[in-house]
Structures are given as C-alpha cells and as structure tokens.
Design a protein around this motif. Structure first.
Motif, mmCIF file in Angstrom:
data_model
loop_
_atom_site.group_PDB
_atom_site.id
_atom_site.type_symbol
_atom_site.label_atom_id
_atom_site.label_comp_id
_atom_site.label_asym_id
_atom_site.label_seq_id
_atom_site.Cartn_x
_atom_site.Cartn_y
_atom_site.Cartn_z
ATOM 1 N N HIS A 89 -5.863 3.622 -22.521
ATOM 2 C CA HIS A 89 -4.894 3.743 -21.538
ATOM 3 C C HIS A 89 -5.839 3.494 -20.112
ATOM 4 C CE1 HIS A 89 -1.330 4.934 -23.743
ATOM 5 N NE2 HIS A 89 -1.901 5.979 -24.418
ATOM 6 N N ASP A 158 -0.287 0.895 -18.170
ATOM 7 C CA ASP A 158 0.416 1.222 -19.245
ATOM 8 C C ASP A 158 0.700 2.627 -19.071
ATOM 9 O OD1 ASP A 158 -1.943 2.334 -19.735
ATOM 10 O OD2 ASP A 158 -1.955 1.824 -21.619
ATOM 11 N N LEU A 159 0.454 3.319 -17.708
ATOM 12 C CA LEU A 159 1.004 4.550 -17.731
ATOM 13 C C LEU A 159 1.829 4.837 -16.473
ATOM 14 C CD1 LEU A 159 -2.142 6.755 -18.596
ATOM 15 C CD2 LEU A 159 -0.111 6.354 -19.788
ATOM 16 N N ARG A 168 4.950 9.908 -18.931
ATOM 17 C CA ARG A 168 3.816 9.052 -18.318
ATOM 18 C C ARG A 168 3.645 7.829 -19.221
ATOM 19 N NH1 ARG A 168 -0.507 11.118 -15.722
ATOM 20 N NH2 ARG A 168 -2.149 9.895 -17.042
ATOM 21 N N GLU A 169 4.094 7.875 -20.508
ATOM 22 C CA GLU A 169 3.833 6.623 -21.266
ATOM 23 C C GLU A 169 5.085 5.996 -21.308
ATOM 24 O OE1 GLU A 169 1.948 7.140 -25.144
ATOM 25 O OE2 GLU A 169 0.541 8.785 -24.125
ATOM 26 N N CYS A 171 7.546 3.199 -19.860
ATOM 27 C CA CYS A 171 7.182 2.209 -18.953
ATOM 28 C C CYS A 171 8.444 1.216 -18.724
ATOM 29 C CB CYS A 171 6.072 1.175 -19.192
ATOM 30 S SG CYS A 171 4.578 2.098 -19.210
ATOM 31 N N GLN A 174 8.868 -2.517 -22.313
ATOM 32 C CA GLN A 174 8.373 -1.977 -23.502
ATOM 33 C C GLN A 174 8.703 -3.146 -24.477
ATOM 34 O OE1 GLN A 174 7.020 1.114 -24.665
ATOM 35 N NE2 GLN A 174 7.419 2.027 -22.886
ATOM 36 N N SER A 203 3.391 -1.792 -23.322
ATOM 37 C CA SER A 203 3.885 -1.251 -22.316
ATOM 38 C C SER A 203 3.311 -1.418 -20.693
ATOM 39 C CB SER A 203 3.843 0.229 -22.657
ATOM 40 O OG SER A 203 4.581 0.640 -23.870
ATOM 41 N N CYS A 205 3.848 -0.488 -17.088
ATOM 42 C CA CYS A 205 4.574 0.326 -15.827
ATOM 43 C C CYS A 205 4.453 -0.206 -14.591
ATOM 44 C CB CYS A 205 3.964 1.764 -16.189
ATOM 45 S SG CYS A 205 4.363 2.637 -17.448
#
Length: 216
Positions: A89, A158-159, A168-169, A171, A174, A203, A205
């Motif tokens: 990550h 990606d976070l 947090r994951e 986004c 996706q 992912s 973000c």
C-alpha cells in the motif's frame, strides 16, 4: 715518362669507373626509396579507403542497431500486456507502485515510440475514470527484442488517508480492468492481477496517477 703517363691514365680510368658505379648505386637507392615511398603512400590511401568503407557500413545500421532492418512499432498484434497492482500500500509520503509489462510475442523486434496511455474506470461507474499517459516521463524509442519484456511503473495512492480506519481502502475508483493504448494503436482492456497472477483490483483513491516510460 711514358710509363708514368700510362699509370696516371690507368688510375684516372679507375677513378672514373668508381665514380660511375657509385652514381648508379645512388641512383638505384634513390629510385628504390622513391618507390617505397610511393608504396607507403598508396598503402596509406588504401587503408583510408578501408576505414571509410567500414565507417560507411557502420553508419548504415538501422533502428535495431544490428542488421540495419527498420523496427516496426509494437502493437496489439505483436505484444501482450500485463497490469500488476502494487504489492504494498501507499503511505502518506510514498505512493503505491503498479507495473505494466509489455512482452513482444512476435519473431521480430518492435519499438515503443511515443506516449502510452492508461485509463481506469470504476467497475460500478460511480466515479470519473482515471486517465494518465507517459508523456511527462519521456517518449524515447524503446526496442523490445522477440520474447523480451519491457516494464513501466504506475505510481498512485490506494488508501484513503482522510477517512476512518475501516474505510481506508475504499477508493473512488475500483477497477478490475484497465485500458492501455500503445502509441498510434487501439486501446485494449487488461485484467488487473497481483504478483501471483491472480485477479485483483486497481484501487485509486487520490487524483495523482503517473505512468512512467517503458524500460527493457
């Protein structure tokens, strides 16, 4: 007196003969030296011609730098593409790094010249697509030999650092697939996979997604 004149005459004749012989030898020596000089000059000119020929043949090398054969552009017909999501990550200071792999499946070398584009669309169409290209990373020609693979890095976040720990994951984008288009070629959809080759999700973000230049 007659004897003395005879001796002097004989000595004079011998001296003349000696001088004549010496002159002939000097003449021959000069002639040989001049001939050798000409040979050396001729040899030097000949060597120069050989060098020029060698340089000429070297300058005629083509794009592949070996046979002089022009290299065709890499296309969907001559390559396969693989998109591997980041193994780790992103952090607050370092982005995650995915990898695009381009493998030449043809029997001839091919070249990537120009900007490569990458587009990721959310599987649920809940967010605008993420689009990037390699124009800022450099678009110099990269030649890929038959069976060889060139790679390019995709740096992204990606976070979600602003959300709660449980989100947090999660986004905005996706994407289980990405679309990659080589220069002057049609785009193709590529399944996102992890390092083991299993299906994965790309992912994204953050808004910053960069595609690097291909390297062999």
């Amino acid at each position: 007196m007659r004897v003395r004149h005879t001796v002097i005459a004989a000595a004079s004749a011998a001296l003349v003969a000696t001088l004549a012989l010496t002159g002939c030898q000097d003449g021959k020596g000069k002639s040989h030296g001049s001939s050798s000089g000409k040979k050396r000059a001729h040899g030097g000119a000949h060597s120069g011609s050989d060098d020029d020929s060698a340089q000429g043949s070297g300058s005629s090398s083509g794009a592949d730098g070996v046979s002089g054969t022009p290299v065709s552009a890499c296309t969907t017909a001559t390559t396969t593409l693989t998109f591997v999501v980041a193994a780790a990550h992103a952090t607050a200071s370092e982005p995650a790094t995915a990898t695009v792999k381009l493998t030449n499946t043809s029997a001839q070398p091919c070249a990537v010249v120009g900007a490569v584009t990458l587009t990721a669309r959310d599987d649920q169409d809940k967010s605008a697509p993420v689009e990037t290209d390699s124009s800022t990373a450099g678009t110099d020609s990269v030649t890929v030999a038959p069976g060889a693979t060139a790679t390019a890095e995709v740096r992204y976040t990606d976070l979600n650092f602003e959300g709660s720990a449980s989100a947090r994951e999660v986004c905005a984008v996706q994407a289980s697939k990405v679309e990659i288009a080589l220069p002057d070629d049609v785009g193709r959809e590529v399944q996102a996979v992890d390092g083991a080759g299993s299906a994965a999700v790309f992912s994204v973000c953050g808004p910053e997604v960069t595609l690097g230049a291909f390297r062999v």
